[in-house]
Write an enzyme that holds these catalytic residues in place. Sequence first.
Site, PDB file in Angstrom:
ATOM      1  N   ASN A   1      -5.709  -4.404  -3.998  1.00  0.00           N
ATOM      2  CA  ASN A   1      -6.084  -4.206  -5.406  1.00  0.00           C
ATOM      3  C   ASN A   1      -4.800  -4.221  -6.224  1.00  0.00           C
ATOM      4  O   ASN A   1      -4.050  -3.244  -6.223  1.00  0.00           O
ATOM      5  CB  ASN A   1      -6.820  -2.871  -5.567  1.00  0.00           C
ATOM      6  CG  ASN A   1      -7.080  -2.551  -7.029  1.00  0.00           C
ATOM      7  OD1 ASN A   1      -7.031  -3.436  -7.886  1.00  0.00           O
ATOM      8  ND2 ASN A   1      -7.357  -1.289  -7.318  1.00  0.00           N
TER       9      ASN A   1
ATOM     10  N   LYS B   1      -4.503  -4.170  -9.361  1.00  0.00           N
ATOM     11  CA  LYS B   1      -4.645  -3.487 -10.668  1.00  0.00           C
ATOM     12  C   LYS B   1      -4.113  -4.407 -11.770  1.00  0.00           C
ATOM     13  O   LYS B   1      -4.357  -5.610 -11.726  1.00  0.00           O
ATOM     14  CB  LYS B   1      -3.931  -2.137 -10.650  1.00  0.00           C
ATOM     15  CG  LYS B   1      -4.296  -1.302  -9.423  1.00  0.00           C
ATOM     16  CD  LYS B   1      -3.837   0.104  -9.534  1.00  0.00           C
ATOM     17  CE  LYS B   1      -3.934   0.774  -8.178  1.00  0.00           C
ATOM     18  NZ  LYS B   1      -4.141   2.200  -8.267  1.00  0.00           N
TER      19      LYS B   1
ATOM     20  N   HIS C   1     -14.279   1.922  -8.931  1.00  0.00           N
ATOM     21  CA  HIS C   1     -12.907   2.350  -8.617  1.00  0.00           C
ATOM     22  C   HIS C   1     -12.590   3.585  -9.452  1.00  0.00           C
ATOM     23  O   HIS C   1     -13.055   3.714 -10.591  1.00  0.00           O
ATOM     24  CB  HIS C   1     -11.918   1.222  -8.924  1.00  0.00           C
ATOM     25  CG  HIS C   1     -10.531   1.545  -8.466  1.00  0.00           C
ATOM     26  ND1 HIS C   1      -9.669   2.312  -9.214  1.00  0.00           N
ATOM     27  CD2 HIS C   1      -9.879   1.241  -7.323  1.00  0.00           C
ATOM     28  CE1 HIS C   1      -8.531   2.455  -8.550  1.00  0.00           C
ATOM     29  NE2 HIS C   1      -8.635   1.804  -7.389  1.00  0.00           N
TER      30      HIS C   1
ATOM     31  N   GLU D   1     -10.183   4.474 -11.193  1.00  0.00           N
ATOM     32  CA  GLU D   1      -9.643   4.245 -12.548  1.00  0.00           C
ATOM     33  C   GLU D   1     -10.745   3.793 -13.496  1.00  0.00           C
ATOM     34  O   GLU D   1     -10.722   4.124 -14.685  1.00  0.00           O
ATOM     35  CB  GLU D   1      -8.483   3.236 -12.470  1.00  0.00           C
ATOM     36  CG  GLU D   1      -7.249   3.886 -11.855  1.00  0.00           C
ATOM     37  CD  GLU D   1      -6.420   2.968 -10.983  1.00  0.00           C
ATOM     38  OE1 GLU D   1      -6.471   1.744 -11.158  1.00  0.00           O
ATOM     39  OE2 GLU D   1      -5.714   3.498 -10.092  1.00  0.00           O
TER      40      GLU D   1
ATOM     41  N   GLU E   1     -12.051   6.565  -1.490  1.00  0.00           N
ATOM     42  CA  GLU E   1     -10.734   6.665  -2.110  1.00  0.00           C
ATOM     43  C   GLU E   1     -10.614   8.009  -2.818  1.00  0.00           C
ATOM     44  O   GLU E   1     -11.034   8.150  -3.983  1.00  0.00           O
ATOM     45  CB  GLU E   1     -10.544   5.544  -3.134  1.00  0.00           C
ATOM     46  CG  GLU E   1     -10.538   4.167  -2.533  1.00  0.00           C
ATOM     47  CD  GLU E   1      -9.685   3.209  -3.359  1.00  0.00           C
ATOM     48  OE1 GLU E   1      -8.760   2.632  -2.795  1.00  0.00           O
ATOM     49  OE2 GLU E   1      -9.917   3.100  -4.572  1.00  0.00           O
TER      50      GLU E   1
ATOM     51  N   GLY F   1      -2.299   6.256  -5.695  1.00  0.00           N
ATOM     52  CA  GLY F   1      -1.053   6.046  -6.434  1.00  0.00           C
ATOM     53  C   GLY F   1      -0.171   7.286  -6.496  1.00  0.00           C
ATOM     54  O   GLY F   1       0.767   7.339  -7.289  1.00  0.00           O
TER      55      GLY F   1
ATOM     56  N   SER G   1      -2.804   5.576  -1.266  1.00  0.00           N
ATOM     57  CA  SER G   1      -1.428   5.657  -0.779  1.00  0.00           C
ATOM     58  C   SER G   1      -1.257   5.168   0.661  1.00  0.00           C
ATOM     59  O   SER G   1      -0.470   5.732   1.432  1.00  0.00           O
ATOM     60  CB  SER G   1      -0.872   7.077  -0.966  1.00  0.00           C
ATOM     61  OG  SER G   1      -0.798   7.377  -2.354  1.00  0.00           O
TER      62      SER G   1
HETATM   63  C1  PEP Z   1      -6.272   1.620  -5.234  1.00  0.00           C
HETATM   64  O1  PEP Z   1      -5.890   1.270  -6.339  1.00  0.00           O
HETATM   65  O2  PEP Z   1      -7.416   1.347  -4.862  1.00  0.00           O
HETATM   66  C2  PEP Z   1      -5.342   2.371  -4.378  1.00  0.00           C
HETATM   67  C3  PEP Z   1      -5.786   2.833  -3.252  1.00  0.00           C
HETATM   68  O3  PEP Z   1      -4.064   2.508  -4.854  1.00  0.00           O
HETATM   69  P1  PEP Z   1      -2.783   3.026  -3.981  1.00  0.00           P
HETATM   70  O4  PEP Z   1      -2.809   2.299  -2.682  1.00  0.00           O
HETATM   71  O5  PEP Z   1      -1.605   2.673  -4.826  1.00  0.00           O
HETATM   72  O6  PEP Z   1      -2.950   4.499  -3.808  1.00  0.00           O
END
Ligand code: PEP
Length: 254
Positions: free
Chosen positions: A10, A12, A97, A99, A169, A175, A214
């Site tokens: 992803n 973003k 997601h 966000e 998630e 992040g 992460s």
């Molecule tokens: C994501 O944006 O779905 C995500 C898991 O981000 P990160 O790996 O940066 O935590």
Amino acid sequence: MLRTPIFAANWKLNHGPTDAKAFMQRFLHQTPRLDDRSMLFFPPALSMAAVMDALHERPDVLVGVQHVHSEASGAFTGENSASIARDAGARAVLIGHSERRHVFGESDEATGRKVRLALDTRLIPMLCVGETLSEREAGITESVVERQLTAGLALLTDAEVGQVVLAYEPVWAIGTGRTATPADASAIHGVLRAALRARGGVRAGQVPICYGGSVNRGNAAELLAAPDVDGLLVGGASLDADGWSAIVRTEVRR
Ligand code: PEP
């Protein structure tokens, strides 16, 4: 249907078309066809064409969009449409997601409509669920993810549930550099699997459940080795071509 394990990137709001082209050239140079797993990219919609151009001889790698509107078409200036995304070559879509839920106010109910629309449009919906830090501290993680799962699948027949991919998630891990332990991830994946089983009609084991939050080169293998973890959804660590290639080539011990 996707082969597991799934490795989903992803990006973003990163990598415009020029960066995306350079990334893909470098990534593909290092990454052979891997028939024992699935690879997916979710670039920004405006970079999708650049990613797909680079993939013209690699049908093993799929591309998706990070977001679609819950209506197929109409007066929705600025939105992504599921059917236009499909026409442009997308094969999958992220839905719910964190966000989208927490920055843009996407409701549980909207996620259900988007999952329905995705299947009607022949896009693979990757439905994301996960609790915030305060929900985790309040001990309500399980009820939060069960609620999100129920709402996300609300408009599907039992058989259609088998066409969905899930991603757990935890919001506090996205992040932040804080990753769920393999045992924690596995426990919540087990909760989701049990909820699918309770819904009936679908072989719960048929629905892949990815972990995201992460993930990096150092923890990918142990997360993938955890029971019920069928793949990874990765943000930050998917932005570097060399690093992402190393992650998708992770040896999976099951
Ligand atoms: C994501 O944006 O779905 C995500 C898991 O981000 P990160 O790996 O940066 O935590």
